[in-house]
Design a protein around this motif. Structure first.
Motif, PDB file in Angstrom:
ATOM      1  N   ALA A 133      -4.254   8.605 -12.326  1.00 14.33           N
ATOM      2  CA  ALA A 133      -3.815   9.943 -12.727  1.00 14.33           C
ATOM      3  C   ALA A 133      -3.248   9.906 -14.150  1.00 14.33           C
ATOM      4  CB  ALA A 133      -2.784  10.470 -11.754  1.00 14.33           C
ATOM      5  N   ILE A 138      -3.405   2.257  -7.592  1.00 13.73           N
ATOM      6  CA  ILE A 138      -4.484   2.661  -8.501  1.00 13.73           C
ATOM      7  C   ILE A 138      -4.560   4.175  -8.652  1.00 13.73           C
ATOM      8  CG2 ILE A 138      -6.238   2.590  -6.683  1.00 13.73           C
ATOM      9  CD1 ILE A 138      -6.874   1.557 -10.290  1.00 13.73           C
ATOM     10  N   SER A 139      -4.206   4.912  -7.609  1.00 13.42           N
ATOM     11  CA  SER A 139      -4.288   6.371  -7.699  1.00 13.42           C
ATOM     12  C   SER A 139      -3.320   6.902  -8.743  1.00 13.42           C
ATOM     13  CB  SER A 139      -3.971   6.996  -6.357  1.00 13.42           C
ATOM     14  OG  SER A 139      -4.747   6.414  -5.361  1.00 13.42           O
ATOM     15  N   ASN A 158      -5.189   1.853   4.777  1.00 13.71           N
ATOM     16  CA  ASN A 158      -4.732   2.667   3.655  1.00 13.71           C
ATOM     17  C   ASN A 158      -3.924   1.788   2.715  1.00 13.71           C
ATOM     18  OD1 ASN A 158      -3.992   4.692   2.004  1.00 13.71           O
ATOM     19  ND2 ASN A 158      -2.369   5.455   3.328  1.00 13.71           N
ATOM     20  N   ALA A 159      -4.611   0.905   2.027  1.00 11.39           N
ATOM     21  CA  ALA A 159      -3.837  -0.020   1.211  1.00 11.39           C
ATOM     22  C   ALA A 159      -4.516  -0.350  -0.097  1.00 11.39           C
ATOM     23  CB  ALA A 159      -3.576  -1.306   1.995  1.00 11.39           C
ATOM     24  N   LEU A 160      -3.741  -0.747  -1.020  1.00 10.15           N
ATOM     25  CA  LEU A 160      -4.128  -1.364  -2.294  1.00 10.15           C
ATOM     26  C   LEU A 160      -5.163  -0.619  -3.110  1.00 10.15           C
ATOM     27  CD1 LEU A 160      -3.970  -5.127  -1.431  1.00 10.15           C
ATOM     28  CD2 LEU A 160      -2.240  -3.600  -2.337  1.00 10.15           C
ATOM     29  N   LEU A 161      -6.433  -0.782  -2.769  1.00 14.46           N
ATOM     30  CA  LEU A 161      -7.441  -0.263  -3.680  1.00 14.46           C
ATOM     31  C   LEU A 161      -7.934   1.130  -3.314  1.00 14.46           C
ATOM     32  CD1 LEU A 161      -9.432  -3.465  -4.562  1.00 14.46           C
ATOM     33  CD2 LEU A 161      -8.407  -1.869  -6.169  1.00 14.46           C
ATOM     34  N   ASN A 162      -7.253   1.775  -2.384  1.00 15.97           N
ATOM     35  CA  ASN A 162      -7.691   3.121  -2.021  1.00 15.97           C
ATOM     36  C   ASN A 162      -7.441   4.097  -3.164  1.00 15.97           C
ATOM     37  OD1 ASN A 162      -8.355   2.194   0.442  1.00 15.97           O
ATOM     38  ND2 ASN A 162      -7.211   3.755   1.566  1.00 15.97           N
ATOM     39  N   PHE A 163      -8.463   4.818  -3.483  1.00 17.60           N
ATOM     40  CA  PHE A 163      -8.338   5.835  -4.516  1.00 17.60           C
ATOM     41  C   PHE A 163      -8.172   7.168  -3.804  1.00 17.60           C
ATOM     42  CE2 PHE A 163      -9.949   8.916  -7.534  1.00 17.60           C
ATOM     43  CZ  PHE A 163      -9.343   8.522  -8.698  1.00 17.60           C
ATOM     44  N   GLU A 164      -6.935   7.659  -3.741  1.00 18.61           N
ATOM     45  CA  GLU A 164      -6.645   8.874  -2.981  1.00 18.61           C
ATOM     46  C   GLU A 164      -6.669  10.069  -3.918  1.00 18.61           C
ATOM     47  OE1 GLU A 164      -5.951   9.370   0.258  1.00 18.61           O
ATOM     48  OE2 GLU A 164      -6.122   7.265   0.883  1.00 18.61           O
ATOM     49  N   GLY A 177      -5.954  13.122  -3.382  1.00 21.40           N
ATOM     50  CA  GLY A 177      -4.759  13.958  -3.247  1.00 21.40           C
ATOM     51  C   GLY A 177      -3.611  13.433  -4.096  1.00 21.40           C
ATOM     52  N   ILE A 178      -3.443  12.109  -4.087  1.00 24.76           N
ATOM     53  CA  ILE A 178      -2.334  11.520  -4.848  1.00 24.76           C
ATOM     54  C   ILE A 178      -2.599  11.647  -6.346  1.00 24.76           C
ATOM     55  CG2 ILE A 178      -1.210   9.322  -5.367  1.00 24.76           C
ATOM     56  CD1 ILE A 178      -1.604   8.785  -2.299  1.00 24.76           C
ATOM     57  N   VAL A 179      -3.867  11.436  -6.718  1.00 27.96           N
ATOM     58  CA  VAL A 179      -4.217  11.603  -8.129  1.00 27.96           C
ATOM     59  C   VAL A 179      -3.871  13.028  -8.573  1.00 27.96           C
ATOM     60  CG1 VAL A 179      -6.086  11.633  -9.800  1.00 27.96           C
ATOM     61  CG2 VAL A 179      -6.003   9.856  -8.080  1.00 27.96           C
ATOM     62  N   LEU A 180      -4.236  13.990  -7.737  1.00 28.74           N
ATOM     63  CA  LEU A 180      -3.944  15.383  -8.094  1.00 28.74           C
ATOM     64  C   LEU A 180      -2.443  15.625  -8.190  1.00 28.74           C
ATOM     65  CD1 LEU A 180      -6.586  17.322  -5.997  1.00 28.74           C
ATOM     66  CD2 LEU A 180      -6.479  17.125  -8.480  1.00 28.74           C
ATOM     67  N   LEU A 198      -9.643  17.223   1.941  1.00 32.54           N
ATOM     68  CA  LEU A 198      -8.720  16.795   0.884  1.00 32.54           C
ATOM     69  C   LEU A 198      -7.329  16.602   1.483  1.00 32.54           C
ATOM     70  CD1 LEU A 198      -8.256  16.226  -2.088  1.00 32.54           C
ATOM     71  CD2 LEU A 198      -7.815  18.639  -2.440  1.00 32.54           C
ATOM     72  N   ASP A 199      -6.855  15.383   1.347  1.00 32.88           N
ATOM     73  CA  ASP A 199      -5.530  15.067   1.883  1.00 32.88           C
ATOM     74  C   ASP A 199      -4.518  15.192   0.746  1.00 32.88           C
ATOM     75  OD1 ASP A 199      -3.344  14.153   3.157  1.00 32.88           O
ATOM     76  OD2 ASP A 199      -4.220  12.256   3.837  1.00 32.88           O
ATOM     77  N   MET A 200      -3.820  16.318   0.716  1.00 29.41           N
ATOM     78  CA  MET A 200      -2.848  16.536  -0.357  1.00 29.41           C
ATOM     79  C   MET A 200      -1.442  16.125   0.078  1.00 29.41           C
ATOM     80  SD  MET A 200      -4.022  17.549  -3.261  1.00 29.41           S
ATOM     81  CE  MET A 200      -2.818  18.501  -4.156  1.00 29.41           C
ATOM     82  N   GLY A 237       0.820  -1.202   0.000  1.00 32.50           N
ATOM     83  CA  GLY A 237       0.000   0.000   0.000  1.00 32.50           C
ATOM     84  C   GLY A 237       0.851   1.248   0.000  1.00 32.50           C
ATOM     85  N   PHE A 282       7.302   8.466  -7.878  1.00 30.18           N
ATOM     86  CA  PHE A 282       6.883   8.964  -9.192  1.00 30.18           C
ATOM     87  C   PHE A 282       7.746  10.154  -9.602  1.00 30.18           C
ATOM     88  CE2 PHE A 282       4.375  12.224 -11.389  1.00 30.18           C
ATOM     89  CZ  PHE A 282       4.184  11.584 -12.588  1.00 30.18           C
ATOM     90  N   VAL A 330       0.017  13.464  -8.688  1.00 25.45           N
ATOM     91  CA  VAL A 330       0.626  12.758  -9.826  1.00 25.45           C
ATOM     92  C   VAL A 330       0.191  13.405 -11.137  1.00 25.45           C
ATOM     93  CG1 VAL A 330       0.747  10.567 -11.056  1.00 25.45           C
ATOM     94  CG2 VAL A 330       0.880  10.598  -8.592  1.00 25.45           C
TER      95      VAL A 330
END
Lengths: 372, 169
Positions: free
Chosen positions: A225, A220-221, B7-13, B15-18, A119-121, A45, A130, B20
């Protein structure tokens, strides 16, 4: 060779037969002593720290946007600020000792009422890896570009193994992926995006094969993206024809459009969704397989004692090596597939359908062939 | 459940998407400017120059071929011309030879004719002389034989008639 494999298989089967009770024992092990069990999932994770196991652990800063912008140098300092609390300690307040207790779940909630943050940035380890991948790409290909700028490779042949290898990949991608899908005229507009995709994803995939390294693409995040950027790349460059095929498929009866339009709109989103899931699942599966294989040594040690555990290690380590080699291949393959499909979707969006209505079906036909 | 697994594997975060997504676009812009742009441009330029030099080599080759073809043609023509000249010269020489032979033969014939004619003339002359001489001799002999009676003029006429009668026979 066959005989050896057969013996190994029988040996494994024999060990499995007696293993059910012991297995149950592993399952019931309490999380209070996490060092005792092989916790594979916790290795995979995303985390808000970077750990070089055995060397040091580096906590990453937390940036929370909830009732204003909050910035903390680490999760612990966020907990100590009194505004936010680790979810685990919010649910178990008796375990929390201010200033001493470290974070457990790393999920921050408001201290006063326990509602989740807006929102957790925060920068997580996958984001950091990355960035490393992006910087590595920038470093390698920026230097390469400087070489080209100075004239080597521009007027002369490329010099050196690195330059030749990089050029082979770039030229292959340019010709076989970008030009063949997008076409000769517009390729220069999309080649930079697709090359960035390929090399950043490739480095992210390969990072996971290094000691202490992490594969951000197994998250997945991160892949979402990347797929979202492809989604924008496709739909911002879609031609009139492309949108016409979504909202008014030519040559289809009007009544059918009631069904077709939702399907087509769904199709816009399933393409990047498939991209994200494919990359994420492949990378995660490889990682999980390696850890599971190595974890078997410890499970066998727990079940049958140290001797059997270490003895069977030969099998597990050789399996792991095999999977590892496969992962190196998959790292290249998945980066290629992501790039290939991005190019395909962009090419489809750019395609001029006026001469032929049945082109769109070709790429759809291709999709099932890519389970990898 | 292990709290760490929350907070593992399939979590769609989000903040991280933003993070990245934004940084990926940033990397893309930087890479485009500092890496892919120059590299792709250089590759294209090199390919173009290679293509150009190939094309110009092709052109030079075809031109050289053309020139060599032309040279061959010229050589062939020159040879034909030389052959023609040689043949002509031979013919002319033959003609001249024939002419010369002809001429010399005719000349020789002319000389012979002339010689023959002059011989005939001389013979005629000699005959005449001989005749007159013979007449004189005969006259002298006759006068010697006949002496005085006979008139010299009458005798001469007699002898001439006699000789004419001879020569006619």
């Amino acid at each position: 060779m066959v005989k050896t494999l057969r013996i190994a298989f029988l040996f494994c089967l024999l060990l499995m037969l007696g293993g059910f009770n012991a297995n149950a024992e592993v399952d019931t092990e309490t999380p209070i002593e996490p060092a005792q069990e092989v916790d594979i999932l916790s290795k995979m994770g995303d985390r808000y720290y970077i750990e070089f196991e055995g060397l040091f652990k580096f906590y990453l800063p937390r940036i929370i946007i909830s009732d204003g912008l909050h910035f903390y140098s680490s999760t612990k300092s966020a907990m100590n600020s009194g505004v936010f609390q680790d979810q685990f300690y919010f649910e178990n307040p008796q375990a929390f000792e201010a200033g001493v207790s470290g974070p457990v779940s790393y999920t921050l909630v408001h201290t006063d009422d326990g509602r989740p943050v807006m929102l957790d940035m925060s920068i997580s380890k996958h984001v950091v890896w990355f960035w490393l991948s992006g910087l590595l790409t920038l470093l390698i290909f920026g230097r390469l570009a400087n070489k080209y700028k100075s004239g080597i490779g521009r007027e002369t042949a490329p010099r050196g193994a690195g330059m030749n290898f990089a050029e082979v990949m770039i030229v292959y991608l340019r010709d076989e992926v970008v030009k063949s899908n997008i076409g000769e005229e517009k390729y220069l507009k999309f080649a930079p995006y697709l090359l960035s995709c390929f090399f950043i994803i490739l480095f992210m995939n390969l990072f996971g094969l290094m000691p202490w390294g992490q594969t951000p693409t197994a998250d997945i995040s991160v892949t979402a993206a990347l797929a979202i950027t492809t989604f924008f790349m496709v739909n911002l460059n879609g031609t009139k024809d492309y949108w016409k095929h979504v909202f008014a498929m030519p040559g289809v009866p009007k009544l059918m459009l009631i069904i077709m339009i939702p399907v087509e709109i769904l199709g816009l989103f399933t393409k990047p969704f498939a991209l994200a899931i494919r990359l994420f699942a492949n990378m995660l599966a490889g990682k999980m397989l390696i850890l599971s294989m190595l974890g078997m040594i410890f499970i066998f040690m727990g079940m049958y004692g140290t001797g059997v555990g270490l003895g069977s290690g030969i099998i597990w380590v050789s399996f792991t090596l095999f999977i590892y080699a496969l992962k190196v291949f998959a790292a290249f393959l998945q980066a290629f597939i992501f790039t290939m499909f991005s190019a395909l979707f962009i090419g489809m969006a750019l395609e001029d359908h006026s001469h032929d209505h049945h082109h769109e079906e070709e790429p759809d036909g291709l999709q099932p062939a890519t389970h990898l | 459940m292990n709290p760490v697994l929350a907070n593992a594997l399939l979590n769609f975060e989000t903040g991280i998407v933003l993070w990245v997504g934004i940084t990926f676009v940033l990397f893309f812009v930087l890479l485009k400017k500092f890496a892919w742009g120059p590299v792709l441009q250089a590759l294209e330029q090199r390919e173009k120059s290679i293509q150009e030099s190939l094309d110009s080599a092709e052109k030079a080759m075809s031109r050289a071929e053309e020139i060599s073809k032309k040279n061959d043609e010229a050589l062939r023509q020159a040879e034909v011309e030389a052959q023609r000249l040689r043949k002509e010269a031979k013919e002319e020489a033959e003609k001249i030879r024939v002419d010369i032979i002809e001429k010399s033969r005719s000349e020789a014939e002319a000389v012979r004719d002339q010689t023959l004619a002059s011989i005939e003339q001389e013979k005629q002359k000699a005959m005449l002389e001989l005749r007159s001489h013979v007449a004189e001799l005969a006259l002298e002999a006759a006068s010697k034989i006949l002496n005085a009676e006979l008139d010299e003029k009458k005798n001469k006429k007699l002898v001439d008639d006699f000789i004419d009668g001879l020569s006619k026979n």
